[in-house]
Design a protein around this motif. Structure first.
Motif, mmCIF file in Angstrom:
data_model
loop_
_atom_site.group_PDB
_atom_site.id
_atom_site.type_symbol
_atom_site.label_atom_id
_atom_site.label_comp_id
_atom_site.label_asym_id
_atom_site.label_seq_id
_atom_site.Cartn_x
_atom_site.Cartn_y
_atom_site.Cartn_z
ATOM 1 N N LEU A 168 4.338 13.772 -19.975
ATOM 2 C CA LEU A 168 3.255 14.007 -19.029
ATOM 3 C C LEU A 168 2.178 12.940 -19.158
ATOM 4 C CD1 LEU A 168 2.996 17.883 -19.426
ATOM 5 C CD2 LEU A 168 4.466 16.541 -17.896
ATOM 6 N N LEU A 169 1.961 12.459 -20.374
ATOM 7 C CA LEU A 169 1.049 11.331 -20.590
ATOM 8 C C LEU A 169 1.591 10.086 -19.899
ATOM 9 C CD1 LEU A 169 -1.256 9.762 -22.029
ATOM 10 C CD2 LEU A 169 0.259 9.607 -24.020
ATOM 11 N N THR A 170 2.879 9.822 -20.076
ATOM 12 C CA THR A 170 3.495 8.619 -19.501
ATOM 13 C C THR A 170 3.423 8.615 -17.984
ATOM 14 O OG1 THR A 170 5.005 8.484 -21.391
ATOM 15 C CG2 THR A 170 5.627 7.279 -19.395
ATOM 16 N N SER A 171 3.618 9.804 -17.381
ATOM 17 C CA SER A 171 3.608 9.893 -15.916
ATOM 18 C C SER A 171 2.234 10.175 -15.339
ATOM 19 C CB SER A 171 4.576 10.990 -15.458
ATOM 20 O OG SER A 171 4.150 12.266 -15.912
ATOM 21 N N ASN A 172 1.230 10.302 -16.223
ATOM 22 C CA ASN A 172 -0.135 10.615 -15.792
ATOM 23 C C ASN A 172 -0.141 11.876 -14.934
ATOM 24 O OD1 ASN A 172 -2.913 10.223 -15.690
ATOM 25 N ND2 ASN A 172 -2.806 9.018 -13.803
ATOM 26 N N ALA A 173 0.517 12.911 -15.433
ATOM 27 C CA ALA A 173 0.679 14.165 -14.692
ATOM 28 C C ALA A 173 -0.663 14.864 -14.509
ATOM 29 C CB ALA A 173 1.648 15.079 -15.437
ATOM 30 N N PRO A 174 -0.880 15.507 -13.370
ATOM 31 C CA PRO A 174 -2.122 16.248 -13.134
ATOM 32 C C PRO A 174 -2.346 17.330 -14.189
ATOM 33 C CG PRO A 174 -0.927 15.944 -11.079
ATOM 34 C CD PRO A 174 -0.014 15.481 -12.172
ATOM 35 N N LYS A 175 -3.618 17.648 -14.446
ATOM 36 C CA LYS A 175 -3.971 18.584 -15.512
ATOM 37 C C LYS A 175 -4.679 19.823 -14.983
ATOM 38 C CE LYS A 175 -6.001 15.053 -16.928
ATOM 39 N NZ LYS A 175 -6.947 14.104 -17.535
ATOM 40 N N THR A 176 -4.569 20.101 -13.695
ATOM 41 C CA THR A 176 -5.198 21.305 -13.155
ATOM 42 C C THR A 176 -4.516 22.537 -13.730
ATOM 43 O OG1 THR A 176 -3.673 21.406 -11.267
ATOM 44 C CG2 THR A 176 -5.675 20.095 -10.999
ATOM 45 N N ASP A 177 -5.266 23.661 -13.786
ATOM 46 C CA ASP A 177 -4.697 24.865 -14.380
ATOM 47 C C ASP A 177 -3.641 25.522 -13.498
ATOM 48 O OD1 ASP A 177 -6.283 25.924 -12.419
ATOM 49 O OD2 ASP A 177 -7.529 27.135 -13.734
ATOM 50 N N THR A 178 -3.417 24.981 -12.307
ATOM 51 C CA THR A 178 -2.341 25.476 -11.444
ATOM 52 C C THR A 178 -1.077 24.625 -11.568
ATOM 53 O OG1 THR A 178 -3.239 24.182 -9.602
ATOM 54 C CG2 THR A 178 -3.930 26.481 -9.772
ATOM 55 N N SER A 179 -1.150 23.554 -12.355
ATOM 56 C CA SER A 179 0.025 22.697 -12.561
ATOM 57 C C SER A 179 0.939 23.343 -13.599
ATOM 58 C CB SER A 179 -0.396 21.311 -13.055
ATOM 59 O OG SER A 179 -1.274 20.687 -12.136
ATOM 60 N N ARG A 180 2.266 23.259 -13.376
ATOM 61 C CA ARG A 180 3.237 23.750 -14.363
ATOM 62 C C ARG A 180 4.394 22.767 -14.397
ATOM 63 N NH1 ARG A 180 5.698 28.981 -13.648
ATOM 64 N NH2 ARG A 180 5.579 29.441 -15.852
ATOM 65 N N TYR A 181 4.852 22.439 -15.586
ATOM 66 C CA TYR A 181 5.885 21.412 -15.733
ATOM 67 C C TYR A 181 7.116 22.004 -16.415
ATOM 68 C CZ TYR A 181 1.976 18.561 -14.406
ATOM 69 O OH TYR A 181 0.904 18.042 -13.710
ATOM 70 N N TYR A 182 8.239 21.867 -15.733
ATOM 71 C CA TYR A 182 9.507 22.440 -16.203
ATOM 72 C C TYR A 182 10.095 21.565 -17.306
ATOM 73 C CZ TYR A 182 14.445 23.831 -16.038
ATOM 74 O OH TYR A 182 15.714 24.247 -16.355
ATOM 75 N N TYR A 183 10.426 22.201 -18.449
ATOM 76 C CA TYR A 183 10.961 21.482 -19.596
ATOM 77 C C TYR A 183 12.421 21.803 -19.886
ATOM 78 C CZ TYR A 183 6.927 18.944 -21.371
ATOM 79 O OH TYR A 183 5.901 18.033 -21.533
ATOM 80 N N GLY A 184 13.008 22.728 -19.140
ATOM 81 C CA GLY A 184 14.403 23.072 -19.377
ATOM 82 C C GLY A 184 14.565 24.551 -19.656
ATOM 83 N N LYS A 185 15.713 24.901 -20.250
ATOM 84 C CA LYS A 185 16.038 26.296 -20.526
ATOM 85 C C LYS A 185 16.191 26.518 -22.029
ATOM 86 C CE LYS A 185 18.609 26.696 -16.155
ATOM 87 N NZ LYS A 185 17.529 27.385 -15.433
ATOM 88 N N LEU A 186 15.707 27.660 -22.483
ATOM 89 C CA LEU A 186 15.943 28.131 -23.844
ATOM 90 C C LEU A 186 16.941 29.274 -23.754
ATOM 91 C CD1 LEU A 186 15.320 28.294 -26.898
ATOM 92 C CD2 LEU A 186 13.439 29.856 -26.316
ATOM 93 N N ARG A 187 18.068 29.112 -24.461
ATOM 94 C CA ARG A 187 19.144 30.106 -24.413
ATOM 95 C C ARG A 187 19.298 30.779 -25.773
ATOM 96 N NH1 ARG A 187 23.435 30.447 -20.931
ATOM 97 N NH2 ARG A 187 22.777 28.446 -20.045
ATOM 98 N N LEU A 188 19.373 32.107 -25.758
ATOM 99 C CA LEU A 188 19.683 32.893 -26.941
ATOM 100 C C LEU A 188 21.065 33.506 -26.753
ATOM 101 C CD1 LEU A 188 16.488 32.758 -26.821
ATOM 102 C CD2 LEU A 188 16.512 34.918 -28.085
ATOM 103 N N GLN A 189 22.005 33.153 -27.635
ATOM 104 C CA GLN A 189 23.385 33.631 -27.536
ATOM 105 C C GLN A 189 23.707 34.471 -28.767
ATOM 106 O OE1 GLN A 189 25.733 32.677 -24.904
ATOM 107 N NE2 GLN A 189 26.857 34.412 -25.773
#
Length: 315
Positions: A168-189
């Motif tokens: 997010l630093l590299t892409s200069n991603a917005p920091k508003t409290d309505t922003s959400r960034y998808y990081y993938g899935k966490l799986r419990l098996q």
């Protein structure tokens, strides 16, 4: 004499049924259920020694131990299960896969602080939660409670997860409290189907501070497994479950990394039977503060948190 004999018979029957079901019956008919828990105490180890350090995105498998009276017990009596049961944590669908020095966006066994640009390598499984639930009100081991009891942060092993803010630093991603960034899935098996697992989450939240300007951000989880619902068992005011029963959210717009003030922490029931797999979408949400994800010289920030799992005694 007949009445006394019947009373003795009934008392004996109650005791016998309690022994058969594996529960201990207390005064007024209260029942103290047993639990299956993740443990790392040097004798009973859910993760086989030696425990490696991260950062790594390789799946991690932990073994459950039996805890007698585990719904209230603070972790003093553990036994291996007669029929082994494990849970494997893994990451899927990560969008950030080439993060310099951080391996991927989500990793096990990492924290900020090795240097200004690299994360710190820590054991993938540990009991170093940077928090002590001294009031015994935040974490709950058993779906039926009692709330705030049964999880011992000195004994119950937690898997350490790190979401790097470097992408997010590299892409200069917005920091508003309505922003959400998808990081993938966490799986419990789970190695065999289970009923009503409980996940306890410690430390969903972090903050940066550059030039006395802070930015908070927190991991949020969204259940993807259909037919399953989430129920909040206990936690601080920063952790909430949405109305759909599928999202674990940070309740405040001002986020820090401390369970006592600004990080989301608590225990959540995944309600359902014969559950083999649980999948969460994982997001990072900023709080809209005036600070930065990091700087060119300081780029190792991220949200470090722990997850541990407990189960009611299974049939």
């Amino acid at each position: 004499m007949l009445t006394s004999s019947l009373s003795l018979f009934r008392a004996a029957l109650v005791i016998s049924l309690s022994i058969v079901t594996g529960n201990i019956t207390l005064a007024q008919g209260a029942i103290v259920p047993n639990t299956y828990e993740l443990v790392q105490d040097g004798v009973n180890n859910s993760y086989q020694l030696p425990v490696p350090k991260g950062p790594t995105s390789i799946p991690q498998t932990l073994t459950f131990f039996y805890n007698k009276n585990g719904s209230t017990d603070e972790g003093i009596y553990f036994l291996p299960l007669k029929k082994a049961l494990t849970v494997t944590f893994s990451f899927d669908d990560q969008p950030y896969v080439n993060v310099p020095q951080h391996v991927t966006g989500m990793t096990f066994g990492a924290a900020s602080g090795a240097s200004s640009t690299q994360v710190r390598a820590v054991p993938v499984v540990n009991t170093n939660y940077y928090y002590a639930d001294t009031a015994r009100k935040i974490f709950t081991a058993h779906p039926q409670g009692p709330a705030g009891k049964g999880v011992n942060l000195f004994m119950n092993a937690g898997l350490q997860v790190f979401l790097s803010a470097k992408p997010l630093l590299t892409s200069n991603a917005p920091k508003t409290d309505t922003s959400r960034y998808y990081y993938g899935k966490l799986r419990l098996q789970f190695s065999r189907p289970v009923d009503n697992p409980v996940i306890s989450l410690i430390g969903l939240g972090a903050t940066t501070n550059f030039g006395n300007k802070r930015l908070g951000f927190a991991t949020e989880l969204e259940l993807q497994s259909q037919s399953l619902k989430l129920t909040r068992l206990s936690g601080n005011e920063d952790m909430q479950i949405d109305m759909t029963g599928t999202k674990i959210l940070h309740a405040k717009t001002s986020i820090t990394g401390n369970c006592d003030n600004g990080a989301a922490c608590g225990s959540v029931l995944i309600k359902g039977s014969q559950i083999s797999t649980v999948v969460f979408n994982v997001y990072l949400r900023p709080d809209g503060g005036p600070g930065l994800w990091g700087t060119e010289k300081v780029s190792n920030s991220g949200d470090m948190w722990h997850i541990t799992v407990s189960l009611p005694e299974q049939p």
